[in-house]
Design an enzyme around this catalytic site. Structure first.
Site, PDB file in Angstrom:
ATOM      1  CG  MET B   1     -17.863   9.132 -45.169  1.00  0.00           C
ATOM      2  SD  MET B   1     -17.286  10.779 -44.571  1.00  0.00           S
ATOM      3  CE  MET B   1     -18.524  11.344 -43.379  1.00  0.00           C
ATOM      4  CB  CYS B   2     -13.414   6.027 -41.694  1.00  0.00           C
ATOM      5  SG  CYS B   2     -12.294   7.386 -42.542  1.00  0.00           S
ATOM      6  CD  GLU B   3     -18.221   0.325 -42.397  1.00  0.00           C
ATOM      7  OE1 GLU B   3     -18.574  -0.217 -41.621  1.00  0.00           O
ATOM      8  OE2 GLU B   3     -18.678   0.455 -43.805  1.00  0.00           O
ATOM      9  CB  ILE B  78     -11.160   0.056 -42.279  1.00  0.00           C
ATOM     10  CG1 ILE B  78     -12.844   0.231 -42.167  1.00  0.00           C
ATOM     11  CG2 ILE B  78     -10.807  -1.103 -41.587  1.00  0.00           C
ATOM     12  CD1 ILE B  78     -13.525  -0.950 -42.950  1.00  0.00           C
ATOM     13  CG  ASN B 108     -17.598   7.616 -39.754  1.00  0.00           C
ATOM     14  OD1 ASN B 108     -18.605   7.727 -39.357  1.00  0.00           O
ATOM     15  ND2 ASN B 108     -17.061   7.705 -41.050  1.00  0.00           N
TER      16      ASN B 108
END
Lengths: 261, 261
Positions: B1-3, B78, B108
């Site tokens: 996953m992402c932030e 990110i 995300n």
């Protein structure tokens, strides 16, 4: 007026040396204090840096000149505003997506009656004549050719048509252009644009606008081919080729793929 | 996953403190090593920085964290890749022009069956589910509302419709979103998104991911209102508000302009 810088190479190459020369003209050795921008292609993606501050004073420009971002196509521009206020949205190069490709466009010159240009679905974000010309050109390309496959079927026909559209802009005013869709770099000269192709055996080059010399032999392999295009020669010990008014050149991986005067 | 990280403020504010916290999660305190990006609005223009290298090792990220670029709206991301290879064109936030506005989108999550989404004239450059969802959303906005004037006539109706489209994406998978057209910052929570509004009296904040403290009272005036939105709280001594699954918030100049769960 403004200054242009472009690069086409057959291997990812950094622009640090040439960009250092250009940025000194942005408020240092030149009067172009009204912002600057640069776009580097990396695959289908782009890195874009831009600032409405003079390039010679810009922290971001310093990073770009010092940190080697390698690319096969780059386009840069420093601005001396004539049409459109000094602001980020009026800073070249302009970027738009068409057909899943990032198109980049930078212009040196000034165009009359740009409001007469039909833009299709491409709407300018800022207020420059240049971005409007870019939107017009994209709309022309989209509606004439429809998709990249049609272009690939007869690329020379497409390039001839691009030149005719550039000629049309030239009839409206000074039109020195660099643009790209990520594979080919297109250069069109209305008054001044000059270029040089560097290949083995590589030599030493000395910037005109800063005390900086580079020995390209130390940074290249014998197969590298790198073309740099600029408004005025960036080095004082190499032989640059001056483009003719109305001349259109397509660069592919550092080489001239097509030219028409 | 992402932030995700977003900011909405009533005065141009830098993102250095929050971005420093975020970038430590990009390969440092977090696993998000597959690139990062940030978009700052300045007027109608944008500055976009992106890199396919981990943010904690990125020279460009270091510049962004140290050089105060002031903006009323910023969106950052990110990446820990799940759909789409690690490359610049797959790096969020994505940017597209619509109606002469720069639209920015960061996601995300992970969506199933995105190929079923009709995209109109917006074609993805990269191969992520996220960019495809963005193209679909822009096409929906364009064809439902036609122009910004129609939206301005009944903005609440528009915001309710945006939430319904976000709900549709949520039915396809995890959909935490931050997006903007330059004036409003839209946040949609499917699983995790949290926010904080800072206003006078300003206090001290301590980053969770790096040894860094800032006294906002030293950098602000009593009228400043700054909201920061992030996947997880970035500070460990402040009270962040957790969004509910399905909640949609519109931020305008740091304040909540609209929310719907």
């Amino acid at each position: 007026m403004c200054e242009l810088l472009g690069m086409s190479a057959n291997v990812p190459t950094d622009l640090c040396f040439s960009f250092t020369g250009l940025l000194h003209r942005g408020g240092g050795t030149g009067p172009h204090r009204d912002g600057w921008g640069v776009v580097f292609y990396e695959g289908k993606g782009i890195r874009a840096f831009r600032d409405s501050a003079p390039s010679v004073e810009s922290e971001i420009a310093k990073l770009v000149s010092q940190f080697p971002m390698k690319s096969c196509i780059a386009i840069s521009h420093i601005r001396e505003a004539n049409v459109g206020v000094v602001s980020l949205e009026n800073t070249h190069p302009f970027v738009r997506e068409l057909w899943g490709q990032n198109w980049t466009f930078a212009h040196n010159g000034q165009l009359a009656n740009v409001d007469d240009l039909p833009l299709g679905e491409f709407t300018p974000v800022g207020t420059t004549d240049s971005e409007r010309a870019f939107c017009w050109l994209l709309a022309k390309i989209k509606y004439r050719f429809g998709d990249p496959d049609t272009i690939a079927e007869d690329r020379v026909n497409y390039w001839r048509q691009l030149k005719r559209w550039c000629d049309h802009l030239k009839d409206m005013g000074v039109t020195n252009l660099l643009f790209s869709e990520g594979r080919y770099l297109y250069a069109y000269c209305s008054t001044k644009l000059t270029w040089i192709t560097r290949r083995a055996p590589f030599g030493e080059a000395q910037l005109s606008d800063a005390e900086m010399t580079v020995d390209f032999g130390e940074h290249t392999t014998c197969n590298d081919v790198v073309t740099v295009i600029a408004t005025k020669p960036l080095t004082n010990n190499e032989s640059w080729t001056q483009m003719e008014p109305g001349e259109f050149i397509v660069f592919d991986q550092g080489e001239v793929a097509f030219s028409l005067s």
